[in-house]
Design a protein around this motif. Structure first.
Motif, PDB file in Angstrom:
ATOM      1  N   VAL A 142       0.837  -1.204   0.000  1.00  0.00           N
ATOM      2  CA  VAL A 142       0.000   0.000   0.000  1.00  0.00           C
ATOM      3  C   VAL A 142       0.871   1.253   0.000  1.00  0.00           C
ATOM      4  O   VAL A 142       2.056   1.184   0.318  1.00  0.00           O
ATOM      5  CB  VAL A 142      -0.966   0.012   1.208  1.00  0.00           C
ATOM      6  CG1 VAL A 142      -1.865  -1.204   1.205  1.00  0.00           C
ATOM      7  CG2 VAL A 142      -0.221   0.122   2.519  1.00  0.00           C
ATOM      8  N   PRO A 143       0.280   2.408  -0.341  1.00  0.00           N
ATOM      9  CA  PRO A 143       1.061   3.650  -0.307  1.00  0.00           C
ATOM     10  C   PRO A 143       1.660   3.894   1.078  1.00  0.00           C
ATOM     11  O   PRO A 143       1.028   3.631   2.105  1.00  0.00           O
ATOM     12  CB  PRO A 143       0.019   4.723  -0.655  1.00  0.00           C
ATOM     13  CG  PRO A 143      -1.026   4.003  -1.436  1.00  0.00           C
ATOM     14  CD  PRO A 143      -1.082   2.620  -0.827  1.00  0.00           C
ATOM     15  N   ARG A 144       2.871   4.383   1.072  1.00  0.00           N
ATOM     16  CA  ARG A 144       3.650   4.585   2.292  1.00  0.00           C
ATOM     17  C   ARG A 144       2.897   5.407   3.343  1.00  0.00           C
ATOM     18  O   ARG A 144       2.937   5.110   4.526  1.00  0.00           O
ATOM     19  CB  ARG A 144       4.959   5.296   1.909  1.00  0.00           C
ATOM     20  CG  ARG A 144       5.923   5.527   3.016  1.00  0.00           C
ATOM     21  CD  ARG A 144       7.166   6.249   2.532  1.00  0.00           C
ATOM     22  NE  ARG A 144       6.886   7.508   1.875  1.00  0.00           N
ATOM     23  CZ  ARG A 144       6.656   8.659   2.511  1.00  0.00           C
ATOM     24  NH1 ARG A 144       6.685   8.708   3.815  1.00  0.00           N
ATOM     25  NH2 ARG A 144       6.405   9.758   1.848  1.00  0.00           N
ATOM     26  N   VAL A 170       0.462   3.339   5.616  1.00  0.00           N
ATOM     27  CA  VAL A 170       0.962   2.157   6.326  1.00  0.00           C
ATOM     28  C   VAL A 170       0.738   2.242   7.832  1.00  0.00           C
ATOM     29  O   VAL A 170       0.254   1.282   8.443  1.00  0.00           O
ATOM     30  CB  VAL A 170       2.449   1.903   5.992  1.00  0.00           C
ATOM     31  CG1 VAL A 170       3.050   0.847   6.906  1.00  0.00           C
ATOM     32  CG2 VAL A 170       2.584   1.492   4.534  1.00  0.00           C
ATOM     33  N   GLU A 171       1.071   3.354   8.460  1.00  0.00           N
ATOM     34  CA  GLU A 171       0.975   3.440   9.926  1.00  0.00           C
ATOM     35  C   GLU A 171      -0.447   3.195  10.415  1.00  0.00           C
ATOM     36  O   GLU A 171      -0.654   2.457  11.374  1.00  0.00           O
ATOM     37  CB  GLU A 171       1.493   4.790  10.427  1.00  0.00           C
ATOM     38  CG  GLU A 171       2.969   5.027  10.162  1.00  0.00           C
ATOM     39  CD  GLU A 171       3.876   3.980  10.783  1.00  0.00           C
ATOM     40  OE1 GLU A 171       3.607   3.523  11.909  1.00  0.00           O
ATOM     41  OE2 GLU A 171       4.859   3.601  10.126  1.00  0.00           O
ATOM     42  N   ASP A 172      -1.426   3.801   9.765  1.00  0.00           N
ATOM     43  CA  ASP A 172      -2.817   3.585  10.172  1.00  0.00           C
ATOM     44  C   ASP A 172      -3.219   2.127   9.996  1.00  0.00           C
ATOM     45  O   ASP A 172      -3.917   1.557  10.834  1.00  0.00           O
ATOM     46  CB  ASP A 172      -3.769   4.470   9.355  1.00  0.00           C
ATOM     47  CG  ASP A 172      -3.664   5.935   9.737  1.00  0.00           C
ATOM     48  OD1 ASP A 172      -3.184   6.244  10.854  1.00  0.00           O
ATOM     49  OD2 ASP A 172      -4.071   6.784   8.916  1.00  0.00           O
ATOM     50  N   LEU A 173      -2.782   1.525   8.898  1.00  0.00           N
ATOM     51  CA  LEU A 173      -3.139   0.127   8.642  1.00  0.00           C
ATOM     52  C   LEU A 173      -2.464  -0.816   9.630  1.00  0.00           C
ATOM     53  O   LEU A 173      -3.055  -1.834  10.012  1.00  0.00           O
ATOM     54  CB  LEU A 173      -2.807  -0.251   7.200  1.00  0.00           C
ATOM     55  CG  LEU A 173      -3.668   0.452   6.148  1.00  0.00           C
ATOM     56  CD1 LEU A 173      -3.180   0.116   4.752  1.00  0.00           C
ATOM     57  CD2 LEU A 173      -5.134   0.102   6.305  1.00  0.00           C
ATOM     58  N   VAL A 174      -1.254  -0.498  10.072  1.00  0.00           N
ATOM     59  CA  VAL A 174      -0.593  -1.314  11.107  1.00  0.00           C
ATOM     60  C   VAL A 174      -1.471  -1.337  12.351  1.00  0.00           C
ATOM     61  O   VAL A 174      -1.713  -2.400  12.936  1.00  0.00           O
ATOM     62  CB  VAL A 174       0.824  -0.775  11.433  1.00  0.00           C
ATOM     63  CG1 VAL A 174       1.366  -1.397  12.714  1.00  0.00           C
ATOM     64  CG2 VAL A 174       1.782  -1.030  10.280  1.00  0.00           C
ATOM     65  N   GLN A 175      -1.967  -0.174  12.741  1.00  0.00           N
ATOM     66  CA  GLN A 175      -2.838  -0.116  13.917  1.00  0.00           C
ATOM     67  C   GLN A 175      -4.101  -0.938  13.703  1.00  0.00           C
ATOM     68  O   GLN A 175      -4.536  -1.668  14.598  1.00  0.00           O
ATOM     69  CB  GLN A 175      -3.204   1.327  14.228  1.00  0.00           C
ATOM     70  CG  GLN A 175      -2.055   2.116  14.784  1.00  0.00           C
ATOM     71  CD  GLN A 175      -2.450   3.538  15.135  1.00  0.00           C
ATOM     72  OE1 GLN A 175      -3.576   3.973  14.915  1.00  0.00           O
ATOM     73  NE2 GLN A 175      -1.508   4.286  15.666  1.00  0.00           N
ATOM     74  N   GLU A 176      -4.687  -0.841  12.516  1.00  0.00           N
ATOM     75  CA  GLU A 176      -5.900  -1.607  12.222  1.00  0.00           C
ATOM     76  C   GLU A 176      -5.639  -3.114  12.296  1.00  0.00           C
ATOM     77  O   GLU A 176      -6.481  -3.870  12.789  1.00  0.00           O
ATOM     78  CB  GLU A 176      -6.449  -1.229  10.854  1.00  0.00           C
ATOM     79  CG  GLU A 176      -7.045   0.157  10.815  1.00  0.00           C
ATOM     80  CD  GLU A 176      -7.579   0.520   9.445  1.00  0.00           C
ATOM     81  OE1 GLU A 176      -7.978  -0.377   8.685  1.00  0.00           O
ATOM     82  OE2 GLU A 176      -7.590   1.729   9.142  1.00  0.00           O
ATOM     83  N   ILE A 180      12.988   3.565  -5.540  1.00  0.00           N
ATOM     84  CA  ILE A 180      13.395   2.163  -5.428  1.00  0.00           C
ATOM     85  C   ILE A 180      12.268   1.340  -4.811  1.00  0.00           C
ATOM     86  O   ILE A 180      11.982   0.229  -5.260  1.00  0.00           O
ATOM     87  CB  ILE A 180      14.710   2.034  -4.636  1.00  0.00           C
ATOM     88  CG1 ILE A 180      15.859   2.645  -5.469  1.00  0.00           C
ATOM     89  CG2 ILE A 180      15.012   0.574  -4.301  1.00  0.00           C
ATOM     90  CD1 ILE A 180      17.158   2.803  -4.731  1.00  0.00           C
ATOM     91  N   LEU A 181      11.593   1.880  -3.802  1.00  0.00           N
ATOM     92  CA  LEU A 181      10.461   1.169  -3.207  1.00  0.00           C
ATOM     93  C   LEU A 181       9.377   0.940  -4.264  1.00  0.00           C
ATOM     94  O   LEU A 181       8.776  -0.135  -4.314  1.00  0.00           O
ATOM     95  CB  LEU A 181       9.898   1.937  -2.017  1.00  0.00           C
ATOM     96  CG  LEU A 181       8.730   1.281  -1.283  1.00  0.00           C
ATOM     97  CD1 LEU A 181       9.107  -0.105  -0.766  1.00  0.00           C
ATOM     98  CD2 LEU A 181       8.261   2.166  -0.136  1.00  0.00           C
ATOM     99  N   ASP A 182       9.150   1.923  -5.131  1.00  0.00           N
ATOM    100  CA  ASP A 182       8.181   1.742  -6.222  1.00  0.00           C
ATOM    101  C   ASP A 182       8.608   0.607  -7.146  1.00  0.00           C
ATOM    102  O   ASP A 182       7.774  -0.169  -7.615  1.00  0.00           O
ATOM    103  CB  ASP A 182       8.005   3.038  -7.019  1.00  0.00           C
ATOM    104  CG  ASP A 182       7.212   4.088  -6.251  1.00  0.00           C
ATOM    105  OD1 ASP A 182       6.503   3.728  -5.282  1.00  0.00           O
ATOM    106  OD2 ASP A 182       7.301   5.276  -6.629  1.00  0.00           O
TER     107      ASP A 182
END
Length: 142
Positions: free
Chosen positions: A10-12, A15-21, A81-83
């Motif tokens: 997912v877009p960078r 990520v933080e919100d999804l980690v919490q979810e 590079i991540l892309d």
């Protein structure tokens, strides 16, 4: 591991919100886990499923104009590079992000994702080869 799995998909900035979810989901569903030894694979599956659900619902992002002032060049390069990593097949993408971004070793990746150590080695080897090829192609064009 959860951060790396999500970052590979997912877009960078999401990520933080999804980690919490993911961890809220784990907290709510932990009683359904029958075998405590399967926790790592179960956690990885929840993270992958959450990324898939997010991408299904997410509205397409708008591209920023090319002439937008950029931040630090090294951060811009890291994003590029991540892309490229994200463009690789899923098995390679996830193991590469866990290795290169999250700093996990091959055995740690295997232990936490439920993959065999041999599969992790193959995925890392093939993924790195494909990433090197993409980087070389990018260098020759840019």
């Amino acid at each position: 591991m959860v951060h790396g799995i999500l970052l590979a998909r997912v877009p960078r900035y999401d990520v933080e919100d999804l980690v919490q979810e993911v961890f809220l989901t784990v907290f709510r569903r932990i009683s359904s886990l029958r075998d405590p030894a399967a926790f790592a694979g179960w956690l990885a599956m929840i993270a992958r499923n959450r990324a898939t659900d997010f991408l299904r619902r997410e509205a397409p992002a708008e591209e920023l104009p090319e002439d937008l002032p950029s931040e630090d060049r090294s951060e811009t390069e890291a994003r590029a590079i991540l892309d490229l990593v994200r463009s690789l097949p899923e098995a390679y993408r996830e193991t590469l992000v866990l290795r290169l971004v999250e700093g996990m070793t091959g055995p740690e990746i295997a232990e936490r994702t439920g993959l065999t150590p041999g599969s992790v080695r193959v995925n890392l080897h093939r993924g790195m080869a494909q990433l090197r090829e993409l980087l070389a192609r990018r260098e020759s064009h840019g």
